[in-house]
Scaffold this motif. Structure first.
Motif, PDB file in Angstrom:
ATOM      1  N   GLU A  32      99.195  53.447  20.220  1.00 25.09           N
ATOM      2  CA  GLU A  32     100.304  52.920  21.019  1.00 25.09           C
ATOM      3  C   GLU A  32      99.922  51.593  21.667  1.00 25.09           C
ATOM      4  O   GLU A  32      98.762  51.370  22.034  1.00 25.09           O
ATOM      5  CB  GLU A  32     100.708  53.936  22.094  1.00 25.09           C
ATOM      6  N   ASP A  33     100.929  50.733  21.850  1.00 24.39           N
ATOM      7  CA  ASP A  33     100.686  49.439  22.481  1.00 24.39           C
ATOM      8  C   ASP A  33     100.111  49.595  23.886  1.00 24.39           C
ATOM      9  O   ASP A  33      99.282  48.789  24.315  1.00 24.39           O
ATOM     10  CB  ASP A  33     101.984  48.632  22.555  1.00 24.39           C
ATOM     11  N   ALA A  34     100.535  50.638  24.596  1.00 25.04           N
ATOM     12  CA  ALA A  34     100.041  50.858  25.961  1.00 25.04           C
ATOM     13  C   ALA A  34      98.536  51.109  25.972  1.00 25.04           C
ATOM     14  O   ALA A  34      97.846  50.724  26.922  1.00 25.04           O
ATOM     15  CB  ALA A  34     100.781  52.032  26.607  1.00 25.04           C
ATOM     16  N   LEU A  36      96.410  49.755  23.809  1.00 28.33           N
ATOM     17  CA  LEU A  36      95.796  48.446  23.587  1.00 28.33           C
ATOM     18  C   LEU A  36      95.801  47.617  24.867  1.00 28.33           C
ATOM     19  O   LEU A  36      94.834  46.903  25.161  1.00 28.33           O
ATOM     20  CB  LEU A  36      96.521  47.717  22.462  1.00 28.33           C
ATOM     21  N   GLU A  37      96.873  47.724  25.628  1.00 24.70           N
ATOM     22  CA  GLU A  37      96.937  46.997  26.898  1.00 24.70           C
ATOM     23  C   GLU A  37      95.892  47.533  27.865  1.00 24.70           C
ATOM     24  O   GLU A  37      95.213  46.758  28.551  1.00 24.70           O
ATOM     25  CB  GLU A  37      98.336  47.118  27.490  1.00 24.70           C
ATOM     26  N   TYR A  40      92.375  46.303  26.902  1.00 20.45           N
ATOM     27  CA  TYR A  40      92.062  44.946  27.373  1.00 20.45           C
ATOM     28  C   TYR A  40      91.821  44.918  28.877  1.00 20.45           C
ATOM     29  O   TYR A  40      90.905  44.225  29.353  1.00 20.45           O
ATOM     30  CB  TYR A  40      93.173  43.964  27.014  1.00 20.45           C
ATOM     31  N   PHE A  59      96.068  41.725  18.007  1.00 20.33           N
ATOM     32  CA  PHE A  59      96.098  43.080  17.473  1.00 20.33           C
ATOM     33  C   PHE A  59      97.049  43.103  16.272  1.00 20.33           C
ATOM     34  O   PHE A  59      98.266  43.014  16.423  1.00 20.33           O
ATOM     35  CB  PHE A  59      96.547  44.068  18.548  1.00 20.33           C
ATOM     36  N   LYS A  61      99.037  44.838  13.721  1.00 20.22           N
ATOM     37  CA  LYS A  61      99.599  46.181  13.544  1.00 20.22           C
ATOM     38  C   LYS A  61     100.678  46.228  12.472  1.00 20.22           C
ATOM     39  O   LYS A  61     100.745  47.177  11.690  1.00 20.22           O
ATOM     40  CB  LYS A  61     100.221  46.687  14.858  1.00 20.22           C
ATOM     41  N   SER A  62     101.544  45.255  12.442  1.00 17.82           N
ATOM     42  CA  SER A  62     102.686  45.290  11.535  1.00 17.82           C
ATOM     43  C   SER A  62     102.232  45.087  10.086  1.00 17.82           C
ATOM     44  O   SER A  62     101.170  44.503   9.829  1.00 17.82           O
ATOM     45  CB  SER A  62     103.698  44.209  11.913  1.00 17.82           C
ATOM     46  N   VAL A  86      95.243  49.648  13.526  1.00 20.33           N
ATOM     47  CA  VAL A  86      95.195  48.330  14.169  1.00 20.33           C
ATOM     48  C   VAL A  86      93.911  47.635  13.742  1.00 20.33           C
ATOM     49  O   VAL A  86      92.863  48.273  13.620  1.00 20.33           O
ATOM     50  CB  VAL A  86      95.189  48.441  15.713  1.00 20.33           C
ATOM     51  N   ALA A  88      91.871  44.412  15.299  1.00 24.41           N
ATOM     52  CA  ALA A  88      91.800  43.369  16.318  1.00 24.41           C
ATOM     53  C   ALA A  88      91.043  42.176  15.760  1.00 24.41           C
ATOM     54  O   ALA A  88      89.926  42.327  15.253  1.00 24.41           O
ATOM     55  CB  ALA A  88      91.103  43.888  17.567  1.00 24.41           C
TER      56      ALA A  88
END
Length: 200
Positions: A32-34, A36-37, A40, A59, A61-62, A86, A88
């Motif tokens: 989830e993006d959360a 990854l946030e 960081y 990141f 992902k797509s 993902v 990075a």
């Protein structure tokens, strides 16, 4: 004298070091993006020279971004990277000094970096982004992710595809996700203390 700062317990140290592995195969589970946030937010707290923080992360992902990355990968890294949830791009900002007024408010450090020879300034950015990349690995492990760091790619192709203005430059790639433990290779040996260290 008691240690004023508590240490991590063995279970936590195992997550970060002893039982952590570099993964090449991934479970079909998104990141989830959360997460990854949060990754960081943790990694940025590690020290860098003059708090310069040259690390920049993309990141991937797509599917479109993965296809953009694919031509830069060495043959042995294509499948594991395309299958990772993902990847990075661990990069550094060659103009990191522009952030120094924010990052080091006690003193104007920007002229110090600008006064360096360009090759010394870039070496500092590369070295400190490498250090921060290691923090990213530890933060990812601490958040329950597995990692697969890689150097097998064409930096120039990554830079052209993702950083065409030339300000950011790739350092290494880091696959992130939930690794498949059934497809791990046997762990390679590590050097003993006596082989790698001295106390003087």
């Amino acid at each position: 004298m008691a240690n004023p700062r508590p240490s991590l317990d063995d279970a936590s140290l195992n997550i970060l070091f002893n039982e952590a592995r570099s993964h090449n195969a991934w479970l079909d589970r998104p990141v989830e993006d959360a997460v990854l946030e949060r990754l960081y937010e943790l990694a940025r707290m590690g020290p860098t020279a003059a708090n310069a923080q040259p690390l920049r992360l993309v990141f991937v992902k797509s599917q479109a971004a993965k296809e953009k990355l694919k031509p830069a990968l060495s043959a042995g890294n294509v499948d594991k990277t395309m299958n990772a949830p993902v990847t990075a791009i661990v990069a550094y900002d060659t103009e990191f000094y522009e952030q120094m007024p924010k990052l080091f408010p006690a003193r104007d450090m920007k002229p110090m970096f600008l006064g360096m020879p360009p090759e010394a300034r870039e070496k500092s950015a590369y070295m400190n982004s490498s250090l921060q990349g290691a923090y990213v690995i530890l933060a990812a492990r601490g958040l329950g992710l597995d990692c697969g760091p890689m150097a097998g790619f064409d930096n120039a192709k990554v830079n052209a595809a993702f950083f065409p203005d030339g300000k950011w430059k790739s350092n290494f790639l880091l696959n992130l996700g939930y690794g498949d433990p059934a497809r791990l290779f046997p762990r390679n040996p590590r050097l003993d203390f006596a082989d790698a260290c001295r106390i003087e």
